[in-house]
Motif scaffolding. Structure first.
Motif, mmCIF file in Angstrom:
data_model
loop_
_atom_site.group_PDB
_atom_site.id
_atom_site.type_symbol
_atom_site.label_atom_id
_atom_site.label_comp_id
_atom_site.label_asym_id
_atom_site.label_seq_id
_atom_site.Cartn_x
_atom_site.Cartn_y
_atom_site.Cartn_z
ATOM 1 N N VAL A 63 0.842 -1.193 0.000
ATOM 2 C CA VAL A 63 0.000 0.000 0.000
ATOM 3 C C VAL A 63 0.876 1.241 0.000
ATOM 4 C CG1 VAL A 63 -1.802 1.268 1.235
ATOM 5 C CG2 VAL A 63 -1.835 -1.234 1.206
ATOM 6 N N GLN A 64 0.606 2.120 -0.916
ATOM 7 C CA GLN A 64 1.377 3.359 -1.055
ATOM 8 C C GLN A 64 0.744 4.504 -0.274
ATOM 9 O OE1 GLN A 64 2.128 4.304 -5.151
ATOM 10 N NE2 GLN A 64 2.425 6.469 -4.741
ATOM 11 N N ASN A 65 -0.612 4.570 -0.296
ATOM 12 C CA ASN A 65 -1.272 5.726 0.285
ATOM 13 C C ASN A 65 -2.700 5.382 0.701
ATOM 14 O OD1 ASN A 65 -1.748 8.464 0.923
ATOM 15 N ND2 ASN A 65 -2.578 8.858 -1.102
ATOM 16 N N VAL A 66 -3.113 5.918 1.855
ATOM 17 C CA VAL A 66 -4.508 5.866 2.290
ATOM 18 C C VAL A 66 -4.945 7.314 2.426
ATOM 19 C CG1 VAL A 66 -6.139 5.147 4.061
ATOM 20 C CG2 VAL A 66 -4.198 3.673 3.500
ATOM 21 N N ASP A 67 -5.906 7.711 1.601
ATOM 22 C CA ASP A 67 -6.324 9.110 1.550
ATOM 23 C C ASP A 67 -7.777 9.235 1.989
ATOM 24 O OD1 ASP A 67 -6.561 11.810 1.054
ATOM 25 O OD2 ASP A 67 -6.457 11.628 -1.130
ATOM 26 N N PHE A 68 -8.006 9.986 3.053
ATOM 27 C CA PHE A 68 -9.351 10.176 3.575
ATOM 28 C C PHE A 68 -10.053 11.369 2.936
ATOM 29 C CE2 PHE A 68 -7.360 7.640 6.911
ATOM 30 C CZ PHE A 68 -8.320 6.655 7.069
ATOM 31 N N LYS A 69 -9.373 12.070 2.037
ATOM 32 C CA LYS A 69 -9.999 13.181 1.324
ATOM 33 C C LYS A 69 -10.740 12.586 0.127
ATOM 34 C CE LYS A 69 -9.341 17.779 -0.382
ATOM 35 N NZ LYS A 69 -8.571 18.967 -0.244
ATOM 36 N N ILE A 70 -12.054 12.482 0.260
ATOM 37 C CA ILE A 70 -12.845 11.785 -0.753
ATOM 38 C C ILE A 70 -13.393 12.713 -1.816
ATOM 39 C CG2 ILE A 70 -13.422 9.869 0.748
ATOM 40 C CD1 ILE A 70 -16.226 11.297 1.012
ATOM 41 N N SER A 71 -13.351 14.016 -1.569
ATOM 42 C CA SER A 71 -13.766 14.998 -2.567
ATOM 43 C C SER A 71 -13.098 16.328 -2.215
ATOM 44 C CB SER A 71 -15.291 15.155 -2.609
ATOM 45 O OG SER A 71 -15.750 15.818 -1.451
ATOM 46 N N VAL A 72 -13.295 17.304 -3.066
ATOM 47 C CA VAL A 72 -12.693 18.620 -2.835
ATOM 48 C C VAL A 72 -13.153 19.211 -1.502
ATOM 49 C CG1 VAL A 72 -12.509 20.972 -3.740
ATOM 50 C CG2 VAL A 72 -12.536 19.033 -5.314
ATOM 51 N N CYS A 74 -14.668 17.399 1.119
ATOM 52 C CA CYS A 74 -14.855 16.452 2.224
ATOM 53 C C CYS A 74 -13.591 15.643 2.504
ATOM 54 C CB CYS A 74 -16.015 15.513 1.910
ATOM 55 S SG CYS A 74 -16.419 14.418 3.275
ATOM 56 N N ASP A 75 -13.031 15.881 3.680
ATOM 57 C CA ASP A 75 -11.884 15.115 4.168
ATOM 58 C C ASP A 75 -12.338 14.402 5.434
ATOM 59 O OD1 ASP A 75 -9.519 14.086 5.140
ATOM 60 O OD2 ASP A 75 -8.347 15.874 4.666
ATOM 61 N N ARG A 76 -12.462 13.077 5.358
ATOM 62 C CA ARG A 76 -12.951 12.293 6.496
ATOM 63 C C ARG A 76 -12.043 12.399 7.722
ATOM 64 N NH1 ARG A 76 -18.098 11.592 5.111
ATOM 65 N NH2 ARG A 76 -18.423 10.208 3.342
ATOM 66 N N SER A 77 -10.785 12.766 7.535
ATOM 67 C CA SER A 77 -9.871 12.848 8.676
ATOM 68 C C SER A 77 -9.985 14.164 9.440
ATOM 69 C CB SER A 77 -8.429 12.634 8.226
ATOM 70 O OG SER A 77 -8.029 13.656 7.346
ATOM 71 N N GLU A 78 -10.748 15.094 8.925
ATOM 72 C CA GLU A 78 -10.920 16.380 9.608
ATOM 73 C C GLU A 78 -12.148 16.351 10.511
ATOM 74 O OE1 GLU A 78 -10.952 19.413 6.602
ATOM 75 O OE2 GLU A 78 -8.818 19.166 6.215
ATOM 76 N N ILE A 79 -12.135 15.442 11.458
ATOM 77 C CA ILE A 79 -13.243 15.304 12.397
ATOM 78 C C ILE A 79 -12.866 16.009 13.693
ATOM 79 C CG2 ILE A 79 -14.658 13.679 13.718
ATOM 80 C CD1 ILE A 79 -13.966 11.579 11.575
ATOM 81 N N VAL A 80 -13.703 16.929 14.109
ATOM 82 C CA VAL A 80 -13.495 17.614 15.386
ATOM 83 C C VAL A 80 -14.765 17.398 16.201
ATOM 84 C CG1 VAL A 80 -13.013 19.803 16.519
ATOM 85 C CG2 VAL A 80 -12.022 19.334 14.267
ATOM 86 N N LEU A 81 -14.684 16.521 17.194
ATOM 87 C CA LEU A 81 -15.841 16.198 18.019
ATOM 88 C C LEU A 81 -15.870 17.070 19.264
ATOM 89 C CD1 LEU A 81 -15.634 12.305 17.943
ATOM 90 C CD2 LEU A 81 -16.947 13.792 16.455
ATOM 91 N N SER A 82 -17.076 17.347 19.723
ATOM 92 C CA SER A 82 -17.199 18.069 20.986
ATOM 93 C C SER A 82 -18.417 17.562 21.744
ATOM 94 C CB SER A 82 -17.320 19.580 20.733
ATOM 95 O OG SER A 82 -18.515 19.872 20.058
ATOM 96 N N GLY A 83 -18.261 17.483 23.035
ATOM 97 C CA GLY A 83 -19.376 17.114 23.900
ATOM 98 C C GLY A 83 -19.729 15.650 23.893
ATOM 99 N N LYS A 84 -20.630 15.345 24.808
ATOM 100 C CA LYS A 84 -21.077 13.978 25.009
ATOM 101 C C LYS A 84 -21.810 13.418 23.791
ATOM 102 C CE LYS A 84 -23.553 11.511 28.615
ATOM 103 N NZ LYS A 84 -24.319 11.678 29.844
ATOM 104 N N LYS A 85 -22.486 14.297 23.050
ATOM 105 C CA LYS A 85 -23.256 13.858 21.885
ATOM 106 C C LYS A 85 -22.427 13.831 20.608
ATOM 107 C CE LYS A 85 -27.696 15.094 23.713
ATOM 108 N NZ LYS A 85 -29.017 15.596 23.434
#
Length: 194
Positions: A63-72, A74-85
């Motif tokens: 495997v050369q690369n795993v890219d979570f950027k699926i479109s211009v 949307c980047d799945r790796s840019e998740i910022v969660l906050s709070g219990k929910k």
């Protein structure tokens, strides 16, 4: 929340451990691509761990690369969660693209979410060590963790294949491939004789 530390002791040789603590189901031919098989392991707390199946073609390649950027946008790796929910989580469906995997031989695969819910995390280790997805696909090489809606936790896996059904599907797929190869070979011989 289920983290990488929770998965550390699980490896390919300890499949029974995965079966003991997780309800394991399979997605055959994800994205209607033959052999693009994925596994969804649901922990008793409801969280789903998304992985590729050990029979996936990726596991036999470098495997050369795993890219979570699926479109211009949307980047799945840019998740910022906050709070219990878990505000800020991306809501995904079973057929939502999760990541793109590129191998050194030039092949690439789109991996999918497999279940519906909130995308809580992706395995950022795959960015720096992409080969983990192939070498340790059912432990350190997991792709993501998804939290189904509370009311869907018990039914989120109902449309996915059990181990027995998945094995049966692979056997049928293999026999159909052999039949197709035989037909193509006989057609080729017939054309050469004409």
């Amino acid at each position: 929340m289920l983290t990488l530390e929770d998965l550390r002791d699980i490896n390919v040789q300890q499949g029974k451990l995965l079966d003991r603590y997780y309800n394991v189901r399979h997605v055959a031919d994800a994205g209607k691509v033959e052999g693009n098989d994925q596994t969804v392991a649901q922990h008793h707390n409801g969280l789903c761990v998304i992985m590729i199946h050990p029979s996936h073609p990726i596991c036999s390649k470098t495997v050369q690369n795993v890219d979570f950027k699926i479109s211009v946008n949307c980047d799945r790796s840019e998740i910022v969660l906050s709070g219990k929910k878990k505000r800020g989580a991306q809501f995904v469906n079973p057929n939502s693209k999760l990541c793109n995997v590129t191998c050194t031989d030039g092949t690439s695969y789109i991996l999918y979410c497999g279940v519906r819910g909130k995308l809580l995390e992706v395995n950022d280790n795959l960015k720096s060590s992409p080969q983990l997805i192939a070498q340790r696909c059912d432990s350190d090489g997991y792709i993501a963790i998804i939290q189904p809606k509370k009311e869907e936790e018990k039914t989120v896996l109902k449309d996915l294949l059990t181990e027995e059904d998945f094995i049966r599907h692979r056997q049928i797929r293999a026999s159909n491939k052999h039949e197709l190869d035989d037909i193509m070979e006989s057609d080729s011989k017939r054309l050469c004789q004409s």
